[in-house]
Design a protein around this motif. Structure first.
Motif, PDB file in Angstrom:
ATOM      1  N   ALA A 339      14.971 -11.336  14.454  1.00 10.50           N
ATOM      2  CA  ALA A 339      15.287  -9.936  14.185  1.00 10.50           C
ATOM      3  C   ALA A 339      16.678  -9.763  13.588  1.00 10.50           C
ATOM      4  O   ALA A 339      16.959  -8.731  12.963  1.00 10.50           O
ATOM      5  CB  ALA A 339      15.173  -9.120  15.472  1.00 10.50           C
ATOM      6  N   ASP A 341      17.824 -11.592  11.203  1.00 17.73           N
ATOM      7  CA  ASP A 341      17.609 -11.868   9.772  1.00 17.73           C
ATOM      8  C   ASP A 341      18.746 -12.674   9.150  1.00 17.73           C
ATOM      9  O   ASP A 341      19.334 -12.273   8.129  1.00 17.73           O
ATOM     10  CB  ASP A 341      17.398 -10.561   9.002  1.00 17.73           C
ATOM     11  N   SER A 430      20.671  -7.401  10.434  1.00 19.26           N
ATOM     12  CA  SER A 430      19.436  -7.287  11.226  1.00 19.26           C
ATOM     13  C   SER A 430      18.343  -6.537  10.484  1.00 19.26           C
ATOM     14  O   SER A 430      18.593  -5.593   9.730  1.00 19.26           O
ATOM     15  CB  SER A 430      19.727  -6.581  12.547  1.00 19.26           C
ATOM     16  N   SER A 431      17.107  -6.943  10.766  1.00 22.11           N
ATOM     17  CA  SER A 431      15.949  -6.192  10.294  1.00 22.11           C
ATOM     18  C   SER A 431      15.455  -5.217  11.360  1.00 22.11           C
ATOM     19  O   SER A 431      14.637  -4.337  11.072  1.00 22.11           O
ATOM     20  CB  SER A 431      14.816  -7.151   9.919  1.00 22.11           C
ATOM     21  N   ALA A 432      15.942  -5.371  12.593  1.00 20.24           N
ATOM     22  CA  ALA A 432      15.614  -4.454  13.694  1.00 20.24           C
ATOM     23  C   ALA A 432      16.755  -4.500  14.693  1.00 20.24           C
ATOM     24  O   ALA A 432      17.313  -5.557  14.953  1.00 20.24           O
ATOM     25  CB  ALA A 432      14.300  -4.838  14.358  1.00 20.24           C
ATOM     26  N   GLU A 433      17.115  -3.350  15.245  1.00 26.75           N
ATOM     27  CA  GLU A 433      18.201  -3.248  16.228  1.00 26.75           C
ATOM     28  C   GLU A 433      17.905  -2.110  17.175  1.00 26.75           C
ATOM     29  O   GLU A 433      17.191  -1.163  16.830  1.00 26.75           O
ATOM     30  CB  GLU A 433      19.549  -2.978  15.546  1.00 26.75           C
TER      31      GLU A 433
END
Length: 553
Positions: A339, A341, A430-433
């Protein structure tokens, strides 16, 4: 006052930021007493041992959500066992039907009572609390949640008119998987925590995450009238949905379990006296899941700025006397996880090197504790070697190669504050946080940042750094080059970021917010331990307000 702190997979086990946050909260509110009720999520949760609880913690009670279920309850005659099974089938049938999306029918009546329930949320709540009362009466539900009765109720719900079409083809394997996972999720119903000396003695329950941690709070409110606060810094429903997909569960199984988490979240928000998301990003999810807006108050997590004070002071000195580095350096700090990245980060740095041949990238990662993180880190090392074949990334030494991978806290490696200080610009790829704690730490250090637009990043940075779309290495590279090429602007952004962090994200700010929340909730929702009316029938006042327990000087 006495606070029951409800955790799942966190304090007192977690040694990461989740456990540290609870520890700071408890120490900051030392004039209260805390009882910790901890749910262990997996063997990994317990593998690292427990941290020493802060002095305000009076006791710690822990139970597991994993492993084999407790031994089944024996006792009672055949008639009693038959009645117990009939009650279980009824209540579990309500729960299963709500998960399958089946509305109640007008002619359905409960045993000796019952009004028709048309709403799924009401049917879910009826099933959940009915199972809880059954567990309290008979010493738990071991065995029943994995029994043939449970499988029969699940299958009937999936085949019933009005159930989701996807569930019609679920097989025995899927039903067994759902029953087993629901048994783990519903274990808090059978815990011995609801007596007058346990949660019944608390003035307030504070669940510091969503999901299973809220179940003891819901039952404490139902059985004892104890008010509940629910705090979420990540979206527990979203985490569960992603975990189900990552585990490769069949679609029908994911539908049933996903609706369980959604309905549980909605019930916990509906029953909570106060819901405290850690960011507007989490708040939007909560309100979509049914949290009433008038009972939602955003409280950002607090971080100790003292750990970064030295680097922050150095950044202020650099702002007064700017000096360009011979080798422009980018820093990335965090844990090795897909996540985050790091792949996009390395591709972005490849584009940066084409325009800044002397640029360097230092990747500071947390200690690797599992095979998944180790595999991902190894993949990133290999990618770095492919992108820079003539100067392969060196795993340890800094200064010899364009990309270095360094473990924070290992011998000879920087501590977190020094890791942030090592970069002219700090990157978050990040691609998600959820709530980007690493970004806040970089802000405390006064570093200019480039971040991807995920989770609560935009809310945290507030215009004091550059934000780019996720999974876009070119945009990440362009923004980093813009700050490397404009050191004066970068310095101003770093200084503004530090001021914003000191104003919004300190431990003091967070602790004060929860101190006020505790007092407000307990004043409005006192636990009814005394008769509500006196001998004449007049309402009794709140005799011992929470403020009376705060020592005065």
């Amino acid at each position: 006052m006495r606070i029951a702190l409800l955790t799942e997979g966190g304090y007192p086990y977690a040694r990461g930021e989740g456990g540290a946050w609870c520890d700071r909260l408890v120490r900051g509110l030392a004039h209260h007493e805390f009882d910790v009720y901890a749910l262990s999520r997996s063997p990994r949760t317990e593998a690292g041992g427990r941290v020493d609880p802060a002095p305000p913690v009076r006791r710690v009670r822990a139970e597991r959500l994993w492993g084999e279920p407790p031994a089944p309850v024996r006792g009672g005659g055949r008639t009693a066992r038959r009645a117990r099974r009939a009650a279980f089938r009824w209540h579990f049938g309500d729960l299963a039907a709500a998960l399958a999306g089946v509305a109640d029918t007008p002619d359905r009546r409960g045993p000796a009572r019952g009004e028709p329930r048309a709403e799924r949320a009401e049917r879910f709540a009826a099933g959940l609390y009915g199972l809880a009362e059954l567990a309290a009466e008979h010493g738990g539900l071991p065995g029943l949640l994995r029994s043939e009765d449970a499988l029969t109720a699940l299958e009937a719900a999936c085949r019933a008119p009005g159930a989701r079409p996807l569930l019609g083809d679920i097989g025995v394997t899927g039903l067994l998987a759902v029953a087993a996972l629901l048994e783990h999720q519903l274990r808090p119903l059978s815990l011995p925590w609801y007596g007058p000396d346990e949660l019944g003695a608390a003035d307030l329950c504070h669940a510091v995450s969503g999901g299973p941690a809220t179940l003891p709070g819901l039952l404490a409110k139902r059985f004892c009238g104890t008010p509940l606060i629910v705090t979420e810094y990540t979206v527990r429903v979203r985490e569960a949905l992603l975990a189900h997909r990552a585990a490769g569960l069949p679609p029908a199984v994911r539908v049933l379990l996903g609706d369980y988490h959604r309905l549980l979240a909605a019930e916990s928000y509906r029953q909570a006296a106060l819901v405290t998301p850690g960011s507007t990003h989490v708040r939007r999810w909560q309100e979509r899941c049914g949290a009433p807006a008038d009972r939602v108050r955003t409280v950002h997590p607090g971080i100790d700025p003292g750990r970064f004070a030295r680097v922050g002071a150095q950044s202020e000195e650099e702002a007064r006397q700017p000096a360009a580095r011979a080798e422009p350096t980018l820093a990335w700090v965090g844990r090795a996880d897909p996540a985050k990245d790091l792949v996009a980060l390395l591709h972005a740095f490849h584009a940066i090197r084409a325009r800044q041949p002397r640029a360097r990238l230092r990747v500071f990662h947390a200690p690797v504790t599992d095979e998944r993180s180790a595999g991902y880190l190894g993949h990133c090392r290999g990618l770095a070697a492919q992108l820079f074949p003539d100067e392969a990334a060196h795993p340890h030494a800094a200064g010899e190669n364009p990309v270095t991978f360094e473990e924070i806290g290992s011998p000879g490696a920087p501590q977190p504050a020094d890791a942030y200080a090592a970069g002219d610009v700090v990157l978050l790829s990040s691609s998600a946080e959820g709530f980007p704690l690493n970004l806040v730490e970089a802000m405390f250090c006064g570093r200019p940042t480039v971040s991807t637009d995920v989770g609560a990043v935009r809310e945290v940075i507030g215009g004091t750094g550059l934000i780019v779309p996720p999974r876009n290495p070119r945009a990440l590279a362009d923004a980093a080059l813009e700050l490397l090429g404009g050191p004066e602007r970068a310095t101003r952004l770093g200084a503004a970021a530090r001021e914003r962090a000191l104003a919004l994200f300190t431990v003091t700010t967070c602790v004060h917010a929860f101190r006020d929340a505790y007092l407000s909730v307990v004043a409005r929702h006192p636990v009814p331990r005394e008769p509500l009316h006196d001998a004449t029938g007049a309402p009794r006042p709140f005799v011992a307000p929470a403020e009376a327990l705060i020592p005065c000087r």
